[in-house]
Scaffold this motif. Structure first.
Motif, PDB file in Angstrom:
ATOM      1  N   SER A 125       0.787  -1.317  -0.121  1.00 21.57           N
ATOM      2  CA  SER A 125       0.140  -0.087  -0.094  1.00 21.57           C
ATOM      3  C   SER A 125       0.601   1.415   0.039  1.00 21.57           C
ATOM      4  O   SER A 125       0.513   2.203  -0.699  1.00 21.57           O
ATOM      5  CB  SER A 125      -0.988  -0.008   1.139  1.00 21.57           C
ATOM      6  OG  SER A 125      -0.176   0.025   2.494  1.00 21.57           O
ATOM      7  N   SER A 126       2.314   1.190   0.799  1.00 20.50           N
ATOM      8  CA  SER A 126       2.825   2.451   0.528  1.00 20.50           C
ATOM      9  C   SER A 126       3.586   2.684  -0.795  1.00 20.50           C
ATOM     10  O   SER A 126       3.957   3.920  -0.859  1.00 20.50           O
ATOM     11  CB  SER A 126       4.056   2.256   1.614  1.00 20.50           C
ATOM     12  OG  SER A 126       5.000   1.077   1.073  1.00 20.50           O
ATOM     13  N   GLN A 127       3.460   1.812  -1.760  1.00 19.78           N
ATOM     14  CA  GLN A 127       3.917   1.983  -3.035  1.00 19.78           C
ATOM     15  C   GLN A 127       2.666   2.150  -4.404  1.00 19.78           C
ATOM     16  O   GLN A 127       3.074   2.340  -5.145  1.00 19.78           O
ATOM     17  CB  GLN A 127       4.850   0.647  -3.394  1.00 19.78           C
ATOM     18  CG  GLN A 127       6.145   0.825  -2.759  1.00 19.78           C
ATOM     19  CD  GLN A 127       6.740  -0.395  -3.183  1.00 19.78           C
ATOM     20  OE1 GLN A 127       6.624  -0.951  -4.260  1.00 19.78           O
ATOM     21  NE2 GLN A 127       7.697  -0.882  -2.322  1.00 19.78           N
ATOM     22  N   VAL A 128       1.533   2.504  -3.602  1.00 16.56           N
ATOM     23  CA  VAL A 128       0.476   2.776  -4.857  1.00 16.56           C
ATOM     24  C   VAL A 128       0.297   4.023  -4.815  1.00 16.56           C
ATOM     25  O   VAL A 128      -0.234   4.935  -4.373  1.00 16.56           O
ATOM     26  CB  VAL A 128      -0.968   2.358  -3.936  1.00 16.56           C
ATOM     27  CG1 VAL A 128      -1.897   2.528  -5.037  1.00 16.56           C
ATOM     28  CG2 VAL A 128      -0.759   1.045  -3.845  1.00 16.56           C
ATOM     29  N   THR A 129       1.343   4.489  -5.841  1.00 10.85           N
ATOM     30  CA  THR A 129       1.460   5.887  -6.282  1.00 10.85           C
ATOM     31  C   THR A 129       1.454   5.715  -7.562  1.00 10.85           C
ATOM     32  O   THR A 129       1.356   4.793  -8.274  1.00 10.85           O
ATOM     33  CB  THR A 129       2.915   6.592  -5.842  1.00 10.85           C
ATOM     34  OG1 THR A 129       3.868   5.901  -6.375  1.00 10.85           O
ATOM     35  CG2 THR A 129       2.887   6.638  -4.308  1.00 10.85           C
ATOM     36  N   TYR A 130       1.337   6.981  -8.439  1.00  9.25           N
ATOM     37  CA  TYR A 130       1.160   6.979  -9.995  1.00  9.25           C
ATOM     38  C   TYR A 130       2.534   6.249 -10.180  1.00  9.25           C
ATOM     39  O   TYR A 130       2.279   5.345 -11.142  1.00  9.25           O
ATOM     40  CB  TYR A 130       1.174   8.380 -10.517  1.00  9.25           C
ATOM     41  CG  TYR A 130       1.172   8.610 -11.844  1.00  9.25           C
ATOM     42  CD1 TYR A 130       0.330   8.238 -12.694  1.00  9.25           C
ATOM     43  CD2 TYR A 130       2.589   8.734 -12.528  1.00  9.25           C
ATOM     44  CE1 TYR A 130       0.353   8.299 -13.984  1.00  9.25           C
ATOM     45  CE2 TYR A 130       2.644   8.832 -13.928  1.00  9.25           C
ATOM     46  CZ  TYR A 130       1.481   8.525 -14.586  1.00  9.25           C
ATOM     47  OH  TYR A 130       1.405   8.436 -15.983  1.00  9.25           O
ATOM     48  N   ASP A 131       3.724   6.833  -9.695  1.00 12.05           N
ATOM     49  CA  ASP A 131       4.929   6.255 -10.092  1.00 12.05           C
ATOM     50  C   ASP A 131       5.080   4.686 -10.020  1.00 12.05           C
ATOM     51  O   ASP A 131       5.664   4.045 -10.822  1.00 12.05           O
ATOM     52  CB  ASP A 131       6.284   7.133  -9.417  1.00 12.05           C
ATOM     53  CG  ASP A 131       6.402   8.339 -10.100  1.00 12.05           C
ATOM     54  OD1 ASP A 131       5.765   8.695 -11.159  1.00 12.05           O
ATOM     55  OD2 ASP A 131       6.912   9.215  -9.381  1.00 12.05           O
ATOM     56  N   GLY A 132       4.622   4.191  -8.884  1.00 10.65           N
ATOM     57  CA  GLY A 132       4.687   2.794  -8.420  1.00 10.65           C
ATOM     58  C   GLY A 132       3.929   1.952  -9.492  1.00 10.65           C
ATOM     59  O   GLY A 132       4.320   0.898  -9.932  1.00 10.65           O
ATOM     60  N   ILE A 133       2.577   2.443  -9.671  1.00 11.15           N
ATOM     61  CA  ILE A 133       1.841   1.848 -10.584  1.00 11.15           C
ATOM     62  C   ILE A 133       2.213   1.974 -12.125  1.00 11.15           C
ATOM     63  O   ILE A 133       2.394   0.652 -12.750  1.00 11.15           O
ATOM     64  CB  ILE A 133       0.404   2.229 -10.611  1.00 11.15           C
ATOM     65  CG1 ILE A 133      -0.372   2.125  -9.237  1.00 11.15           C
ATOM     66  CG2 ILE A 133      -0.387   1.829 -11.746  1.00 11.15           C
ATOM     67  CD1 ILE A 133      -1.619   2.829  -8.959  1.00 11.15           C
ATOM     68  N   ALA A 134       3.044   2.912 -12.312  1.00  7.10           N
ATOM     69  CA  ALA A 134       3.329   2.992 -13.885  1.00  7.10           C
ATOM     70  C   ALA A 134       4.415   2.028 -14.094  1.00  7.10           C
ATOM     71  O   ALA A 134       4.679   1.575 -15.039  1.00  7.10           O
ATOM     72  CB  ALA A 134       3.465   4.440 -14.180  1.00  7.10           C
ATOM     73  N   GLU A 135       5.688   2.136 -13.160  1.00  6.67           N
ATOM     74  CA  GLU A 135       6.541   1.292 -13.128  1.00  6.67           C
ATOM     75  C   GLU A 135       6.361  -0.315 -13.325  1.00  6.67           C
ATOM     76  O   GLU A 135       6.759  -0.959 -14.137  1.00  6.67           O
ATOM     77  CB  GLU A 135       7.380   1.409 -11.928  1.00  6.67           C
ATOM     78  CG  GLU A 135       8.766   0.650 -11.951  1.00  6.67           C
ATOM     79  CD  GLU A 135       9.411   0.755 -10.592  1.00  6.67           C
ATOM     80  OE1 GLU A 135       9.920  -0.165  -9.983  1.00  6.67           O
ATOM     81  OE2 GLU A 135       9.696   2.200 -10.225  1.00  6.67           O
ATOM     82  N   GLN A 136       5.068  -0.651 -12.614  1.00  7.38           N
ATOM     83  CA  GLN A 136       4.850  -1.907 -12.476  1.00  7.38           C
ATOM     84  C   GLN A 136       4.097  -2.275 -13.870  1.00  7.38           C
ATOM     85  O   GLN A 136       4.186  -3.282 -14.334  1.00  7.38           O
ATOM     86  CB  GLN A 136       3.939  -2.265 -11.237  1.00  7.38           C
ATOM     87  CG  GLN A 136       4.695  -2.376 -10.037  1.00  7.38           C
ATOM     88  CD  GLN A 136       5.735  -3.636  -9.939  1.00  7.38           C
ATOM     89  OE1 GLN A 136       5.311  -4.633 -10.302  1.00  7.38           O
ATOM     90  NE2 GLN A 136       6.906  -3.307  -9.678  1.00  7.38           N
ATOM     91  N   ALA A 137       3.329  -1.331 -14.198  1.00  8.22           N
ATOM     92  CA  ALA A 137       2.647  -1.655 -15.409  1.00  8.22           C
ATOM     93  C   ALA A 137       3.465  -1.702 -16.911  1.00  8.22           C
ATOM     94  O   ALA A 137       3.298  -2.518 -17.559  1.00  8.22           O
ATOM     95  CB  ALA A 137       1.579  -0.414 -15.654  1.00  8.22           C
ATOM     96  N   GLU A 138       4.445  -0.826 -16.910  1.00  5.58           N
ATOM     97  CA  GLU A 138       5.307  -0.822 -17.821  1.00  5.58           C
ATOM     98  C   GLU A 138       6.316  -2.013 -17.824  1.00  5.58           C
ATOM     99  O   GLU A 138       6.378  -2.860 -19.060  1.00  5.58           O
ATOM    100  CB  GLU A 138       6.277   0.170 -17.472  1.00  5.58           C
ATOM    101  CG  GLU A 138       7.033   0.926 -18.723  1.00  5.58           C
ATOM    102  CD  GLU A 138       7.749   2.118 -18.590  1.00  5.58           C
ATOM    103  OE1 GLU A 138       8.877   1.947 -18.682  1.00  5.58           O
ATOM    104  OE2 GLU A 138       7.054   3.022 -18.148  1.00  5.58           O
TER     105      GLU A 138
END
Length: 164
Positions: A125-138
């Motif tokens: 939950s601490s990494q659920v940010t725009y950057d965190g999601i974008a990095e994982q999705a990429e």
């Protein structure tokens, strides 16, 4: 214990999410696409884990500046895009209905080519940010996108649509 999510994908979308207490597995056919994703456990993350179901789609094309019905072509009015393909836009319902016989084949082509299989991202939950999601999705997209299938193109003129 490994945490897995099992789901069926159809036309680039999540069709059925399966869990331990369900028994739809008997309904799976030989041609169905079943995807198994490993997800982060709360024990591994040492905090609450958020799971996101991701579907990749093509970015919407630029909206036309004039009504897509050739006989109309009105400019400077609010246009509404086709609800299926988003490639054409019309000034009113009448223009959309009059143009449907010409547009429907192109519309079918644009909807029938998903660019990737859906996937599941799990993050602390601490990494659920725009950057965190974008990095994982990429990262996941590199594995899930079907590079062997050409990206569909929508013919702009009156030529017959090309088949991949």
């Amino acid at each position: 214990m490994t945490q897995l999510r099992v789901f069926e994908a159809y036309r680039g979308k999540f069709q059925t999410m399966m869990s331990n207490n369900q028994q739809p597995i008997s309904k799976i056919g030989n041609n169905d696409i079943i995807i198994v994703s490993e997800v982060l456990s709360r024990r591994e993350a040492k905090e609450r884990v958020v799971e996101l179901n991701v579907i990749l789609r093509l970015q919407y094309p630029l909206c036309p500046t004039a009504c897509s019905r050739k006989e109309c072509g009105r400019k400077g009015v609010e246009l509404k895009r086709c609800g299926r393909c988003k490639y054409v836009a019309y000034c009113n319902k009448e223009c959309q209905q009059c143009d449907w016989s010409k547009h429907k084949e192109k519309c079918k082509i644009s909807k029938s080519f998903p660019i990737a299989l859906p996937f599941v991202i799990s993050l602390p939950s601490s990494q659920v940010t725009y950057d965190g999601i974008a990095e994982q999705a990429e990262m996941f997209a590199r594995w899930y996108i079907d590079y062997t299938r050409p990206v569909p193109t929508i013919p702009v003129d009156k030529q017959s649509p090309s088949q991949p």
